[in-house]
Design an enzyme around this catalytic site. Structure first.
Site, PDB file in Angstrom:
ATOM      1  N   SER A 196      45.941  36.120  45.589  1.00  0.00           N
ATOM      2  CA  SER A 196      47.196  35.587  46.108  1.00  0.00           C
ATOM      3  C   SER A 196      46.943  34.270  46.843  1.00  0.00           C
ATOM      4  CB  SER A 196      47.861  36.642  47.010  1.00  0.00           C
ATOM      5  OG  SER A 196      49.182  36.292  47.309  1.00  0.00           O
ATOM      6  N   ASP A 459      53.556  39.246  37.237  1.00  0.00           N
ATOM      7  CA  ASP A 459      53.466  38.970  38.666  1.00  0.00           C
ATOM      8  C   ASP A 459      54.522  37.931  39.034  1.00  0.00           C
ATOM      9  OD1 ASP A 459      52.784  38.358  41.259  1.00  0.00           O
ATOM     10  OD2 ASP A 459      50.763  37.638  40.794  1.00  0.00           O
TER      11      ASP A 459
END
Length: 528
Positions: A196, A459
Protein backbone atom coordinates in the site's frame (compact mmCIF):
# COMPACT_ATOMS: atom_id res chain seq x y z
CA UNK A 1 -7.22 2.57 14.63
CA UNK A 2 -9.71 3.20 17.40
CA UNK A 3 -12.59 0.76 17.67
CA UNK A 4 -15.57 2.29 19.42
CA UNK A 5 -17.78 0.35 21.81
CA UNK A 6 -21.33 -0.65 20.87
CA UNK A 7 -20.94 -0.09 17.13
CA UNK A 8 -22.24 -3.14 15.22
CA UNK A 9 -21.40 -3.80 11.60
CA UNK A 10 -24.19 -1.68 10.23
CA UNK A 11 -22.53 1.40 11.72
CA UNK A 12 -19.56 0.65 9.52
CA UNK A 13 -20.11 3.84 7.58
CA UNK A 14 -16.40 4.60 7.80
CA UNK A 15 -13.00 3.02 8.00
CA UNK A 16 -13.54 1.50 11.46
CA UNK A 17 -11.91 -1.63 10.17
CA UNK A 18 -8.61 -3.43 9.74
CA UNK A 19 -7.09 -1.07 7.23
CA UNK A 20 -5.07 1.96 8.29
CA UNK A 21 -4.97 3.26 4.69
CA UNK A 22 -8.20 5.25 4.67
CA UNK A 23 -9.95 7.42 2.15
CA UNK A 24 -10.52 11.11 2.92
CA UNK A 25 -14.23 10.56 3.57
CA UNK A 26 -13.45 7.80 6.04
CA UNK A 27 -11.26 10.19 8.01
CA UNK A 28 -14.11 12.71 8.20
CA UNK A 29 -16.65 10.03 9.12
CA UNK A 30 -14.41 8.59 11.83
CA UNK A 31 -14.18 12.04 13.40
CA UNK A 32 -17.96 12.36 13.42
CA UNK A 33 -18.57 8.88 14.79
CA UNK A 34 -16.06 9.58 17.55
CA UNK A 35 -17.91 12.82 18.30
CA UNK A 36 -21.22 10.93 18.32
CA UNK A 37 -19.82 8.54 20.88
CA UNK A 38 -18.63 11.41 23.06
CA UNK A 39 -22.09 12.98 22.91
CA UNK A 40 -23.50 9.64 24.06
CA UNK A 41 -20.95 9.29 26.85
CA UNK A 42 -19.18 6.32 25.24
CA UNK A 43 -15.41 6.27 25.71
CA UNK A 44 -13.14 4.91 22.97
CA UNK A 45 -11.23 1.72 23.62
CA UNK A 46 -7.69 2.61 24.69
CA UNK A 47 -5.02 2.07 22.06
CA UNK A 48 -2.04 2.77 24.29
CA UNK A 49 -1.61 -0.91 25.07
CA UNK A 50 -0.44 -2.82 22.00
CA UNK A 51 -1.83 -6.09 23.34
CA UNK A 52 -5.30 -4.48 23.38
CA UNK A 53 -4.88 -2.82 20.01
CA UNK A 54 -3.79 -6.03 18.39
CA UNK A 55 -4.00 -9.44 20.13
CA UNK A 56 -1.26 -10.64 17.77
CA UNK A 57 1.21 -8.53 19.74
CA UNK A 58 0.42 -10.39 22.96
CA UNK A 59 0.91 -13.73 21.24
CA UNK A 60 4.16 -12.84 19.50
CA UNK A 61 6.02 -10.23 21.52
CA UNK A 62 7.97 -12.98 23.32
CA UNK A 63 9.10 -14.46 20.04
CA UNK A 64 9.85 -11.11 18.46
CA UNK A 65 11.03 -8.64 21.10
CA UNK A 66 11.11 -5.01 20.05
CA UNK A 67 14.28 -2.97 19.69
CA UNK A 68 14.97 0.69 19.02
CA UNK A 69 17.23 2.53 16.60
CA UNK A 70 18.19 6.15 17.20
CA UNK A 71 17.22 8.48 14.36
CA UNK A 72 17.76 12.22 13.99
CA UNK A 73 14.58 14.26 13.98
CA UNK A 74 15.80 15.94 10.81
CA UNK A 75 18.26 14.26 8.44
CA UNK A 76 18.97 17.46 6.53
CA UNK A 77 19.20 20.12 9.26
CA UNK A 78 20.87 19.44 12.61
CA UNK A 79 18.21 20.18 15.22
CA UNK A 80 20.05 18.36 18.00
CA UNK A 81 17.00 16.16 18.59
CA UNK A 82 16.68 12.41 18.07
CA UNK A 83 13.96 9.78 18.55
CA UNK A 84 13.70 6.01 18.85
CA UNK A 85 12.48 4.11 15.82
CA UNK A 86 11.03 0.73 16.80
CA UNK A 87 11.67 -2.50 14.94
CA UNK A 88 11.13 -6.24 15.37
CA UNK A 89 13.42 -9.06 14.23
CA UNK A 90 12.78 -12.68 13.24
CA UNK A 91 16.08 -14.57 13.30
CA UNK A 92 14.66 -18.11 13.21
CA UNK A 93 15.86 -18.71 9.64
CA UNK A 94 19.02 -16.63 9.65
CA UNK A 95 22.26 -18.17 8.47
CA UNK A 96 25.51 -16.22 8.20
CA UNK A 97 25.77 -14.74 4.73
CA UNK A 98 22.01 -14.48 4.34
CA UNK A 99 20.20 -11.28 3.34
CA UNK A 100 18.06 -8.97 5.42
CA UNK A 101 14.36 -8.92 4.49
CA UNK A 102 12.87 -5.65 5.80
CA UNK A 103 9.19 -4.80 5.74
CA UNK A 104 8.19 -1.15 5.93
CA UNK A 105 5.56 -0.67 8.65
CA UNK A 106 3.82 2.12 6.75
CA UNK A 107 0.98 4.20 8.14
CA UNK A 108 0.20 2.26 11.33
CA UNK A 109 1.74 0.81 14.45
CA UNK A 110 4.30 -1.81 13.51
CA UNK A 111 2.54 -4.29 15.80
CA UNK A 112 -0.22 -4.45 13.20
CA UNK A 113 2.34 -6.04 10.85
CA UNK A 114 3.67 -8.76 13.16
CA UNK A 115 1.85 -11.58 11.39
CA UNK A 116 3.87 -10.82 8.26
CA UNK A 117 7.03 -11.44 10.30
CA UNK A 118 5.67 -14.71 11.65
CA UNK A 119 3.87 -16.46 8.78
CA UNK A 120 3.67 -13.80 6.06
CA UNK A 121 5.93 -12.53 3.32
CA UNK A 122 8.90 -11.66 5.55
CA UNK A 123 9.04 -15.14 7.03
CA UNK A 124 8.48 -16.73 3.62
CA UNK A 125 11.40 -14.91 2.01
CA UNK A 126 13.67 -15.27 5.06
CA UNK A 127 13.00 -19.01 5.15
CA UNK A 128 13.81 -19.37 1.45
CA UNK A 129 17.05 -17.37 1.62
CA UNK A 130 18.45 -17.98 5.11
CA UNK A 131 17.69 -14.33 5.76
CA UNK A 132 16.98 -12.16 8.77
CA UNK A 133 13.44 -10.81 8.92
CA UNK A 134 12.82 -7.25 10.10
CA UNK A 135 9.78 -5.00 10.41
CA UNK A 136 10.59 -1.30 10.75
CA UNK A 137 8.13 1.23 12.17
CA UNK A 138 7.53 4.47 10.28
CA UNK A 139 8.27 7.77 12.01
CA UNK A 140 5.25 9.28 13.80
CA UNK A 141 3.42 5.92 14.00
CA UNK A 142 3.11 3.43 16.83
CA UNK A 143 5.68 4.38 19.47
CA UNK A 144 8.17 5.87 16.99
CA UNK A 145 6.85 9.36 17.65
CA UNK A 146 9.48 12.14 17.78
CA UNK A 147 7.24 14.95 19.05
CA UNK A 148 5.04 15.82 22.03
CA UNK A 149 1.90 16.69 20.05
CA UNK A 150 0.48 16.61 16.54
CA UNK A 151 0.24 20.32 15.79
CA UNK A 152 0.96 21.55 12.28
CA UNK A 153 4.46 22.60 13.34
CA UNK A 154 5.16 19.33 15.15
CA UNK A 155 4.19 17.34 12.05
CA UNK A 156 6.54 19.22 9.73
CA UNK A 157 9.19 16.48 9.90
CA UNK A 158 6.67 13.96 8.56
CA UNK A 159 7.34 13.70 4.84
CA UNK A 160 8.56 11.24 2.23
CA UNK A 161 12.11 12.52 2.24
CA UNK A 162 12.63 12.21 6.01
CA UNK A 163 11.01 8.76 6.12
CA UNK A 164 13.17 7.48 3.26
CA UNK A 165 16.27 8.83 4.98
CA UNK A 166 15.22 7.00 8.16
CA UNK A 167 15.19 3.69 6.30
CA UNK A 168 18.52 4.35 4.60
CA UNK A 169 20.16 5.34 7.89
CA UNK A 170 18.76 2.23 9.57
CA UNK A 171 19.98 -0.06 6.81
CA UNK A 172 23.50 1.32 6.83
CA UNK A 173 24.03 1.56 10.60
CA UNK A 174 21.86 -0.92 12.51
CA UNK A 175 23.45 -3.52 14.77
CA UNK A 176 21.21 -6.48 15.54
CA UNK A 177 21.26 -7.95 19.04
CA UNK A 178 22.62 -11.48 19.20
CA UNK A 179 24.19 -11.39 15.74
CA UNK A 180 27.93 -10.86 15.53
CA UNK A 181 28.06 -10.30 11.77
CA UNK A 182 27.88 -6.84 10.27
CA UNK A 183 24.58 -6.90 8.38
CA UNK A 184 24.56 -3.30 7.27
CA UNK A 185 23.99 -2.37 3.63
CA UNK A 186 25.48 -2.45 1.09
CA UNK A 187 27.87 -5.17 2.34
CA UNK A 188 24.86 -7.35 3.19
CA UNK A 189 22.08 -7.56 0.59
CA UNK A 190 18.80 -6.00 1.74
CA UNK A 191 15.42 -6.79 0.22
CA UNK A 192 12.84 -4.06 0.94
CA UNK A 193 9.12 -4.93 1.02
CA UNK A 194 6.06 -2.76 1.51
CA UNK A 195 2.33 -2.90 0.90
CA UNK A 196 0.00 0.00 0.00
CA UNK A 197 1.58 3.33 1.05
CA UNK A 198 4.55 1.32 2.28
CA UNK A 199 4.58 -0.35 -1.14
CA UNK A 200 5.13 3.03 -2.76
CA UNK A 201 7.87 3.67 -0.20
CA UNK A 202 9.48 0.37 -1.13
CA UNK A 203 9.58 1.39 -4.78
CA UNK A 204 10.90 4.82 -3.83
CA UNK A 205 13.67 3.30 -1.72
CA UNK A 206 14.94 1.35 -4.73
CA UNK A 207 14.87 4.48 -6.89
CA UNK A 208 16.39 6.80 -4.29
CA UNK A 209 18.92 4.43 -2.73
CA UNK A 210 19.80 1.83 -5.39
CA UNK A 211 23.26 1.19 -3.94
CA UNK A 212 21.94 0.02 -0.54
CA UNK A 213 18.63 -1.57 -1.57
CA UNK A 214 19.54 -4.69 -3.53
CA UNK A 215 15.92 -5.39 -4.39
CA UNK A 216 12.46 -4.13 -3.55
CA UNK A 217 8.90 -5.43 -3.75
CA UNK A 218 6.07 -2.91 -4.06
CA UNK A 219 2.79 -4.66 -3.28
CA UNK A 220 -0.27 -2.56 -4.11
CA UNK A 221 2.18 0.33 -4.10
CA UNK A 222 0.33 3.62 -4.66
CA UNK A 223 3.17 5.16 -6.63
CA UNK A 224 0.95 7.70 -8.44
CA UNK A 225 -0.27 10.34 -6.01
CA UNK A 226 -3.46 12.05 -7.18
CA UNK A 227 -5.64 14.96 -6.14
CA UNK A 228 -8.86 13.19 -7.19
CA UNK A 229 -9.08 9.50 -6.32
CA UNK A 230 -12.32 8.87 -8.19
CA UNK A 231 -11.10 5.57 -9.59
CA UNK A 232 -11.01 3.94 -6.14
CA UNK A 233 -14.80 3.71 -6.10
CA UNK A 234 -15.08 3.00 -9.82
CA UNK A 235 -13.00 -0.16 -9.39
CA UNK A 236 -15.36 -1.23 -6.61
CA UNK A 237 -18.34 -0.47 -8.86
CA UNK A 238 -16.99 -2.74 -11.59
CA UNK A 239 -15.74 -5.54 -9.30
CA UNK A 240 -18.59 -5.78 -6.79
CA UNK A 241 -21.70 -7.90 -7.39
CA UNK A 242 -23.70 -6.17 -10.11
CA UNK A 243 -26.87 -5.91 -8.04
CA UNK A 244 -25.00 -4.26 -5.19
CA UNK A 245 -23.33 -1.71 -7.45
CA UNK A 246 -26.63 -0.97 -9.15
CA UNK A 247 -28.33 -0.30 -5.82
CA UNK A 248 -25.66 2.14 -4.70
CA UNK A 249 -25.68 3.91 -8.07
CA UNK A 250 -29.48 4.22 -7.97
CA UNK A 251 -29.57 5.49 -4.39
CA UNK A 252 -26.77 8.02 -4.81
CA UNK A 253 -28.23 9.44 -8.02
CA UNK A 254 -31.72 9.65 -6.55
CA UNK A 255 -30.60 11.34 -3.33
CA UNK A 256 -28.44 13.83 -5.24
CA UNK A 257 -31.39 14.75 -7.43
CA UNK A 258 -33.76 15.13 -4.49
CA UNK A 259 -31.32 17.25 -2.51
CA UNK A 260 -30.93 19.54 -5.53
CA UNK A 261 -34.65 19.91 -6.26
CA UNK A 262 -35.71 22.64 -3.81
CA UNK A 263 -35.25 23.65 -0.17
CA UNK A 264 -38.37 21.83 1.01
CA UNK A 265 -37.39 18.53 -0.62
CA UNK A 266 -33.81 18.97 0.60
CA UNK A 267 -35.09 19.19 4.16
CA UNK A 268 -37.30 16.14 3.72
CA UNK A 269 -34.37 14.07 2.45
CA UNK A 270 -32.21 14.96 5.44
CA UNK A 271 -35.11 14.17 7.76
CA UNK A 272 -35.56 10.80 6.00
CA UNK A 273 -31.93 9.98 6.73
CA UNK A 274 -32.26 11.12 10.36
CA UNK A 275 -30.21 14.29 9.91
CA UNK A 276 -32.90 16.98 9.80
CA UNK A 277 -31.46 20.48 9.87
CA UNK A 278 -28.01 19.41 8.65
CA UNK A 279 -26.40 22.33 6.84
CA UNK A 280 -24.10 20.75 4.24
CA UNK A 281 -25.51 18.24 1.75
CA UNK A 282 -22.12 16.54 1.57
CA UNK A 283 -22.16 15.93 5.32
CA UNK A 284 -25.05 13.57 4.63
CA UNK A 285 -23.94 11.99 1.36
CA UNK A 286 -20.35 11.45 2.51
CA UNK A 287 -21.73 8.81 4.86
CA UNK A 288 -22.75 6.77 1.80
CA UNK A 289 -19.15 5.99 0.81
CA UNK A 290 -18.21 4.57 4.20
CA UNK A 291 -19.62 1.08 3.59
CA UNK A 292 -17.80 0.91 0.26
CA UNK A 293 -14.46 0.94 2.07
CA UNK A 294 -15.28 -2.55 3.32
CA UNK A 295 -14.28 -3.84 -0.12
CA UNK A 296 -10.66 -2.98 0.63
CA UNK A 297 -10.74 -5.16 3.74
CA UNK A 298 -11.59 -8.36 1.94
CA UNK A 299 -8.88 -11.00 2.24
CA UNK A 300 -8.32 -14.55 1.07
CA UNK A 301 -7.67 -15.69 4.66
CA UNK A 302 -11.00 -16.10 6.54
CA UNK A 303 -9.25 -15.16 9.79
CA UNK A 304 -8.28 -11.78 8.30
CA UNK A 305 -11.19 -11.21 5.94
CA UNK A 306 -13.89 -8.63 6.69
CA UNK A 307 -17.49 -9.41 5.74
CA UNK A 308 -18.59 -5.79 6.10
CA UNK A 309 -18.96 -5.20 2.37
CA UNK A 310 -20.99 -8.37 1.87
CA UNK A 311 -23.18 -7.41 4.82
CA UNK A 312 -23.74 -3.98 3.32
CA UNK A 313 -24.69 -5.48 -0.05
CA UNK A 314 -27.17 -7.78 1.69
CA UNK A 315 -28.70 -4.79 3.46
CA UNK A 316 -28.99 -2.86 0.19
CA UNK A 317 -31.13 -5.63 -1.33
CA UNK A 318 -31.79 -6.25 -5.02
CA UNK A 319 -32.93 -3.76 -7.67
CA UNK A 320 -36.67 -3.29 -7.95
CA UNK A 321 -39.04 -1.07 -9.91
CA UNK A 322 -41.24 -0.63 -6.85
CA UNK A 323 -41.53 2.82 -5.28
CA UNK A 324 -41.89 3.50 -1.57
CA UNK A 325 -43.62 6.44 0.11
CA UNK A 326 -41.75 7.84 3.12
CA UNK A 327 -43.27 9.53 6.16
CA UNK A 328 -41.73 12.77 4.92
CA UNK A 329 -43.77 12.61 1.70
CA UNK A 330 -40.96 11.45 -0.58
CA UNK A 331 -41.28 8.75 -3.23
CA UNK A 332 -38.08 6.72 -3.38
CA UNK A 333 -36.65 3.50 -4.75
CA UNK A 334 -35.97 0.50 -2.55
CA UNK A 335 -32.27 1.29 -2.99
CA UNK A 336 -32.66 4.69 -1.32
CA UNK A 337 -34.96 3.24 1.31
CA UNK A 338 -32.43 0.55 2.21
CA UNK A 339 -29.53 3.01 2.28
CA UNK A 340 -31.53 5.26 4.59
CA UNK A 341 -32.21 2.29 6.85
CA UNK A 342 -28.47 1.69 7.14
CA UNK A 343 -27.65 5.35 7.78
CA UNK A 344 -30.49 5.78 10.28
CA UNK A 345 -28.98 3.18 12.56
CA UNK A 346 -26.20 5.69 13.07
CA UNK A 347 -28.14 8.95 12.80
CA UNK A 348 -30.69 7.75 15.37
CA UNK A 349 -27.92 7.84 17.94
CA UNK A 350 -27.70 11.62 17.85
CA UNK A 351 -28.90 12.78 21.29
CA UNK A 352 -32.15 14.76 21.31
CA UNK A 353 -30.26 17.60 23.01
CA UNK A 354 -27.87 17.91 20.01
CA UNK A 355 -28.43 19.25 16.52
CA UNK A 356 -27.60 17.33 13.35
CA UNK A 357 -24.68 19.68 12.74
CA UNK A 358 -23.35 19.00 16.22
CA UNK A 359 -23.51 15.25 15.59
CA UNK A 360 -22.67 14.96 11.90
CA UNK A 361 -21.57 18.34 10.58
CA UNK A 362 -18.07 19.38 9.52
CA UNK A 363 -18.44 23.16 9.86
CA UNK A 364 -16.69 23.53 13.22
CA UNK A 365 -12.96 23.80 12.55
CA UNK A 366 -12.01 23.35 16.19
CA UNK A 367 -13.58 19.89 16.20
CA UNK A 368 -10.68 18.76 14.00
CA UNK A 369 -7.92 20.52 15.92
CA UNK A 370 -7.28 18.24 18.88
CA UNK A 371 -3.50 17.81 18.61
CA UNK A 372 -2.94 15.30 21.42
CA UNK A 373 -0.81 12.26 20.61
CA UNK A 374 -3.93 10.13 21.06
CA UNK A 375 -5.26 11.62 17.80
CA UNK A 376 -3.36 9.18 15.61
CA UNK A 377 -5.66 9.77 12.62
CA UNK A 378 -4.04 13.19 12.20
CA UNK A 379 -0.78 11.59 11.12
CA UNK A 380 -1.77 9.90 7.86
CA UNK A 381 -4.21 12.70 7.07
CA UNK A 382 -1.31 15.17 7.32
CA UNK A 383 0.56 13.13 4.72
CA UNK A 384 -2.55 13.14 2.54
CA UNK A 385 -2.83 16.91 2.81
CA UNK A 386 0.83 17.67 2.16
CA UNK A 387 2.05 15.17 -0.45
CA UNK A 388 -0.32 12.33 -1.35
CA UNK A 389 -3.85 13.63 -2.03
CA UNK A 390 -6.21 10.73 -2.80
CA UNK A 391 -9.31 12.86 -2.16
CA UNK A 392 -12.67 11.22 -2.73
CA UNK A 393 -14.64 12.44 -5.73
CA UNK A 394 -17.15 11.23 -8.32
CA UNK A 395 -15.94 10.33 -11.83
CA UNK A 396 -14.89 13.29 -13.99
CA UNK A 397 -17.09 12.02 -16.84
CA UNK A 398 -20.84 12.10 -16.19
CA UNK A 399 -21.28 9.09 -18.48
CA UNK A 400 -19.54 6.88 -15.88
CA UNK A 401 -22.05 5.56 -13.32
CA UNK A 402 -21.11 6.88 -9.89
CA UNK A 403 -21.28 5.32 -6.44
CA UNK A 404 -20.14 8.66 -4.98
CA UNK A 405 -22.39 11.68 -4.51
CA UNK A 406 -21.74 14.76 -6.61
CA UNK A 407 -21.51 16.73 -3.36
CA UNK A 408 -18.52 14.67 -2.18
CA UNK A 409 -16.05 16.35 -4.49
CA UNK A 410 -12.41 17.33 -4.08
CA UNK A 411 -13.37 20.65 -2.51
CA UNK A 412 -15.36 18.89 0.21
CA UNK A 413 -12.92 16.00 0.71
CA UNK A 414 -9.93 18.33 1.01
CA UNK A 415 -11.42 21.02 3.26
CA UNK A 416 -10.29 19.00 6.28
CA UNK A 417 -6.73 20.04 5.43
CA UNK A 418 -7.43 23.70 6.21
CA UNK A 419 -9.63 22.84 9.17
CA UNK A 420 -7.35 20.34 10.91
CA UNK A 421 -3.99 21.96 10.21
CA UNK A 422 -4.08 25.73 10.67
CA UNK A 423 -0.87 27.55 9.73
CA UNK A 424 1.91 27.08 12.24
CA UNK A 425 4.82 29.31 13.07
CA UNK A 426 7.24 27.21 11.01
CA UNK A 427 5.07 25.27 8.58
CA UNK A 428 1.98 25.87 6.46
CA UNK A 429 0.08 23.06 4.77
CA UNK A 430 -0.05 23.80 1.02
CA UNK A 431 -3.40 24.73 -0.62
CA UNK A 432 -3.33 21.33 -2.33
CA UNK A 433 -0.97 18.39 -1.75
CA UNK A 434 2.30 18.59 -3.65
CA UNK A 435 1.68 15.30 -5.46
CA UNK A 436 4.47 16.09 -7.91
CA UNK A 437 6.95 15.36 -5.11
CA UNK A 438 5.73 11.76 -5.21
CA UNK A 439 5.16 11.37 -8.94
CA UNK A 440 8.54 12.69 -10.03
CA UNK A 441 9.99 9.41 -8.73
CA UNK A 442 8.16 7.54 -11.46
CA UNK A 443 4.45 7.52 -10.70
CA UNK A 444 2.62 4.94 -12.79
CA UNK A 445 5.82 4.27 -14.73
CA UNK A 446 8.14 3.74 -11.79
CA UNK A 447 10.68 1.07 -12.69
CA UNK A 448 14.14 -0.12 -11.76
CA UNK A 449 16.17 -3.28 -12.03
CA UNK A 450 15.31 -5.57 -9.09
CA UNK A 451 12.08 -3.68 -8.36
CA UNK A 452 9.02 -5.93 -8.37
CA UNK A 453 5.54 -4.51 -8.93
CA UNK A 454 2.77 -6.68 -7.43
CA UNK A 455 -0.83 -5.48 -7.70
CA UNK A 456 -4.31 -6.90 -7.08
CA UNK A 457 -6.75 -7.26 -9.96
CA UNK A 458 -9.74 -5.84 -8.03
CA UNK A 459 -7.89 -3.67 -5.52
CA UNK A 460 -9.58 -0.23 -5.38
CA UNK A 461 -6.14 1.31 -4.85
CA UNK A 462 -5.07 -0.18 -8.19
CA UNK A 463 -6.20 3.17 -9.61
CA UNK A 464 -3.01 4.66 -8.11
CA UNK A 465 -0.70 1.71 -8.85
CA UNK A 466 1.37 0.90 -11.96
CA UNK A 467 -1.38 -1.49 -13.13
CA UNK A 468 -3.92 1.37 -13.11
CA UNK A 469 -6.47 1.48 -15.92
CA UNK A 470 -5.60 5.17 -16.40
CA UNK A 471 -1.85 4.59 -16.62
CA UNK A 472 -0.36 5.84 -19.90
CA UNK A 473 1.67 2.61 -20.07
CA UNK A 474 -0.82 -0.11 -20.93
CA UNK A 475 1.63 -2.99 -21.27
CA UNK A 476 4.80 -3.75 -19.33
CA UNK A 477 6.93 -6.85 -19.65
CA UNK A 478 7.15 -9.17 -16.65
CA UNK A 479 10.78 -10.31 -16.26
CA UNK A 480 12.83 -11.79 -13.40
CA UNK A 481 14.84 -8.57 -13.25
CA UNK A 482 11.74 -6.37 -13.29
CA UNK A 483 8.78 -8.48 -12.13
CA UNK A 484 5.39 -7.01 -13.00
CA UNK A 485 2.56 -9.17 -11.68
CA UNK A 486 -1.19 -8.87 -11.22
CA UNK A 487 -2.73 -11.32 -8.72
CA UNK A 488 -6.08 -12.63 -10.06
CA UNK A 489 -9.17 -11.65 -8.04
CA UNK A 490 -6.95 -10.03 -5.41
CA UNK A 491 -7.71 -6.92 -3.41
CA UNK A 492 -5.16 -5.02 -1.28
CA UNK A 493 -1.58 -6.45 -0.96
CA UNK A 494 -2.88 -10.04 -0.99
CA UNK A 495 0.64 -11.47 -1.00
CA UNK A 496 1.63 -9.88 2.32
CA UNK A 497 -0.02 -12.39 4.66
CA UNK A 498 0.40 -16.15 4.74
CA UNK A 499 -0.51 -19.26 6.70
CA UNK A 500 1.74 -21.36 8.91
CA UNK A 501 0.98 -24.21 6.50
CA UNK A 502 1.47 -22.57 3.11
CA UNK A 503 -0.05 -25.57 1.35
CA UNK A 504 -3.42 -24.45 2.74
CA UNK A 505 -3.26 -21.09 1.00
CA UNK A 506 -5.30 -20.55 -2.20
CA UNK A 507 -3.47 -21.50 -5.38
CA UNK A 508 -3.06 -17.93 -6.57
CA UNK A 509 -1.46 -16.97 -3.23
CA UNK A 510 0.86 -19.98 -3.26
CA UNK A 511 1.76 -19.03 -6.82
CA UNK A 512 2.69 -15.42 -6.09
CA UNK A 513 4.66 -16.42 -2.99
CA UNK A 514 6.62 -18.94 -5.03
CA UNK A 515 7.28 -16.39 -7.77
CA UNK A 516 8.54 -13.91 -5.18
CA UNK A 517 10.88 -16.54 -3.75
CA UNK A 518 12.21 -17.31 -7.21
CA UNK A 519 12.94 -13.78 -8.33
CA UNK A 520 14.44 -12.76 -4.97
CA UNK A 521 16.73 -15.79 -5.04
CA UNK A 522 17.62 -14.84 -8.59
CA UNK A 523 18.55 -11.32 -7.50
CA UNK A 524 20.74 -12.71 -4.73
CA UNK A 525 22.38 -15.14 -7.13
CA UNK A 526 23.61 -12.20 -9.21
CA UNK A 527 25.98 -11.41 -6.34
CA UNK A 528 27.69 -14.80 -6.52
Amino acid sequence: MVIFNKIPWVYLLSGLCASAFKTSSEFLIDHRLARLNRLNGISPTSTSDDSQRNPLFARQSTSFPSSNFTQPLDHFVDTGFTFNQRYFVNSRHYKPGGPVIVLDGGETSVTDRLSFLDTGIVDILANATGGLGVILEHRYYGVSVPVKNFTTDSLRWLNNEQAAADSANFMTHVKFDGISEDLTAPNTPWIYYGGSYAGARSAHMKVLYPSIVLGAIASSGVTEAAISNWGYFDIIRRAAPANCSAQFITAVKEVDELLSKDAETNGKVKSFFGMQGLTLDADLTSFFVGPLGGWQNKNWDPAVNSNSFANTCAAMGNPSDAKIQTFQGLTVSNATWNLATIVNRTSNRCPKTSTADECFGTLNDTDFQNTALSQTGRVWQFQVCTQWGFFDAPPPDASIPSMVSKFVDVAYSSKICKQAYPPGEFFVVPPMPRVEEVNRLGGFNIAHDRLAIIDGEVDPWRFDCPHSFVSPTKVREDTPLRPYKLIPNAVHHYDENGLADHSQEPQEIQAIHQQEIEFVKGWLAELS
